[in-house]
Design an enzyme around this catalytic site. Structure first.
Site, PDB file in Angstrom:
ATOM      1  N   HIS A   1       0.500  -0.972  -0.384  1.00  0.00           N
ATOM      2  CA  HIS A   1      -0.062   0.123   0.043  1.00  0.00           C
ATOM      3  C   HIS A   1       1.048   0.937   0.008  1.00  0.00           C
ATOM      4  O   HIS A   1       0.932   2.100  -0.639  1.00  0.00           O
ATOM      5  CB  HIS A   1      -1.002  -0.065   1.035  1.00  0.00           C
TER       6      HIS A   1
ATOM      7  N   LYS B   1      -1.081  -6.433  -8.763  1.00  0.00           N
ATOM      8  CA  LYS B   1      -1.256  -7.402  -7.493  1.00  0.00           C
ATOM      9  C   LYS B   1      -3.160  -8.014  -8.206  1.00  0.00           C
ATOM     10  O   LYS B   1      -3.024  -9.147  -8.246  1.00  0.00           O
ATOM     11  CB  LYS B   1      -1.684  -7.528  -6.356  1.00  0.00           C
TER      12      LYS B   1
HETATM   13  P1  AMP Z   1      -6.565  -3.634  -0.303  1.00  0.00           P
HETATM   14  O1  AMP Z   1      -6.115  -2.688   0.615  1.00  0.00           O
HETATM   15  O2  AMP Z   1      -6.110  -5.068  -0.633  1.00  0.00           O
HETATM   16  O3  AMP Z   1      -7.844  -3.139  -1.350  1.00  0.00           O
HETATM   17  O4  AMP Z   1      -5.819  -2.748  -1.744  1.00  0.00           O
HETATM   18  C1  AMP Z   1      -5.526  -1.985  -1.545  1.00  0.00           C
HETATM   19  C2  AMP Z   1      -4.668  -1.293  -2.987  1.00  0.00           C
HETATM   20  O5  AMP Z   1      -3.127  -1.551  -2.641  1.00  0.00           O
HETATM   21  C3  AMP Z   1      -4.951  -2.082  -4.302  1.00  0.00           C
HETATM   22  O6  AMP Z   1      -5.253  -0.997  -5.113  1.00  0.00           O
HETATM   23  C4  AMP Z   1      -4.042  -3.301  -4.474  1.00  0.00           C
HETATM   24  O7  AMP Z   1      -3.991  -3.809  -5.181  1.00  0.00           O
HETATM   25  C5  AMP Z   1      -2.491  -2.693  -3.851  1.00  0.00           C
HETATM   26  N1  AMP Z   1      -2.063  -3.482  -3.310  1.00  0.00           N
HETATM   27  C6  AMP Z   1      -2.472  -4.905  -2.165  1.00  0.00           C
HETATM   28  N2  AMP Z   1      -1.145  -5.815  -1.778  1.00  0.00           N
HETATM   29  C7  AMP Z   1      -0.285  -4.692  -2.625  1.00  0.00           C
HETATM   30  C8  AMP Z   1       1.336  -5.053  -3.457  1.00  0.00           C
HETATM   31  N3  AMP Z   1       0.912  -6.420  -2.745  1.00  0.00           N
HETATM   32  N4  AMP Z   1       1.926  -4.854  -4.009  1.00  0.00           N
HETATM   33  C9  AMP Z   1       1.379  -3.757  -4.749  1.00  0.00           C
HETATM   34  N5  AMP Z   1       0.013  -3.119  -4.484  1.00  0.00           N
HETATM   35  C10 AMP Z   1      -1.216  -3.860  -3.366  1.00  0.00           C
END
Ligand code: AMP
Length: 280
Positions: free
Chosen positions: A37, A149
């Site tokens: 994030h 991801k």
């Molecule tokens: P989430 O909190 O899981 O909804 O993720 C929020 C954002 O962070 C989304 O755009 C995800 O794709 C991104 N994200 C989650 N994990 C990763 C990672 N390992 N590397 C890069 N971006 C990520």
């Protein structure tokens, strides 16, 4: 960092910034933040004057009530991480601020909403469409940053922005991984130490399968993944596919100059992990 619970407060703050011709970068998240994030925050800070992060565990995108209840929530640590990263604004609403009334909109994302994650998590992308459209309409950023991801999600968000003609650029950012290769994810913190050891097999298998796809073929890569997963009692494969990077249509063979990506969803115990590897 300014922390707001109401979108009206975010709008008031940002309208002052916009009057001063500051550009706004936006990073939507569900919290339980990790360096993946933070890498999106860093990308936004590189190219925008003001970076806004949102933390909202969006109920409408969970097709499984258990998954929603046990989704990790670590607000104090999240605020610290965002402060350290130099994020300017955090929007942390409750459900009523995002959905004052029930959102009954049904999006049509066509083929993209029938395969892979969409097939295995019915309704998931409709919920993503709802929350992302509400957040983008409220914040009106110049650019919004998403992680690759969630490769299919980035494609859905691009389709959403096109359909709704939202004046925002969607920027796809690379996957951040732990030292052993496991893609960073909020769900990783739900793994037991034993499950965490097993989870590191996912990137190992994906790398090997990529080589097999290139050298032998797509069906050999698929058989390899199925066989490897079956060997581990606490692992269960949801899907593994090799797809065209532009359309996400599944491929049975790689043609010369074919841009392909392999995508996996796999349970380790009760925790569902996703990952993807380019087949270059
Ligand atoms: P989430 O909190 O899981 O909804 O993720 C929020 C954002 O962070 C989304 O755009 C995800 O794709 C991104 N994200 C989650 N994990 C990763 C990672 N390992 N590397 C890069 N971006 C990520």
């Amino acid at each position: 960092m300014q922390v707001f619970q109401l979108i009206s407060e975010v709008k008031t703050y940002l309208s002052l910034q916009k009057q001063q011709h500051k550009t706004i970068g936006f990073v939507p998240t569900m919290g339980a933040l990790h360096q993946g994030h933070i890498s999106l925050i860093n990308e936004s800070k590189k190219v925008c004057d003001i970076t806004v992060c949102s933390i909202f565990v969006n109920p409408t995108q969970f097709n499984n009530a258990n998954d929603l209840t046990r989704y990790p929530r670590t607000p104090e640590v999240d605020i610290q991480l965002l402060e350290q990263a130099g994020c300017d604004v955090l929007y942390m609403p409750d459900v009523k601020d995002v959905y004052p009334t029930t959102d009954t909109r049904q999006f049509n994302f066509g083929y993209l909403d029938t395969i892979l994650e969409a097939e295995h998590r019915p309704g998931h992308y409709n919920g993503v469409g709802q929350v992302v459209s509400i957040l983008l309409t409220g914040i009106e950023p110049n650019k919004a940053f998403f992680g690759s991801k969630d490769y299919q999600q980035v494609m859905i968000v691009k389709a959403l922005v096109k359909q709704l003609k939202l004046p925002v650029e969607i920027i796809s950012c690379p996957i951040l991984r732990e030292d052993d290769g496991l893609a960073m994810s909020s769900r990783n913190m739900l793994l037991t130490p034993e499950e965490r050891k097993i989870a590191k097999l996912v990137p190992i298998m994906m790398e090997e399968a990529r080589d097999i796809a290139k050298q032998i073929g797509v069906s050999a890569a698929k058989s390899y993944i199925h066989n490897e997963v079956v060997k581990v009692p606490i692992m269960k494969l949801d899907y593994y596919e090799v797809c065209d990077t532009e359309t996400l249509e599944p491929l049975t063979a790689l043609k010369p100059n074919q841009q392909a990506i392999s995508l996996i969803a796999v349970f380790v115990g009760n925790i569902r992990l996703i990952d993807n590897w380019m087949i270059d």
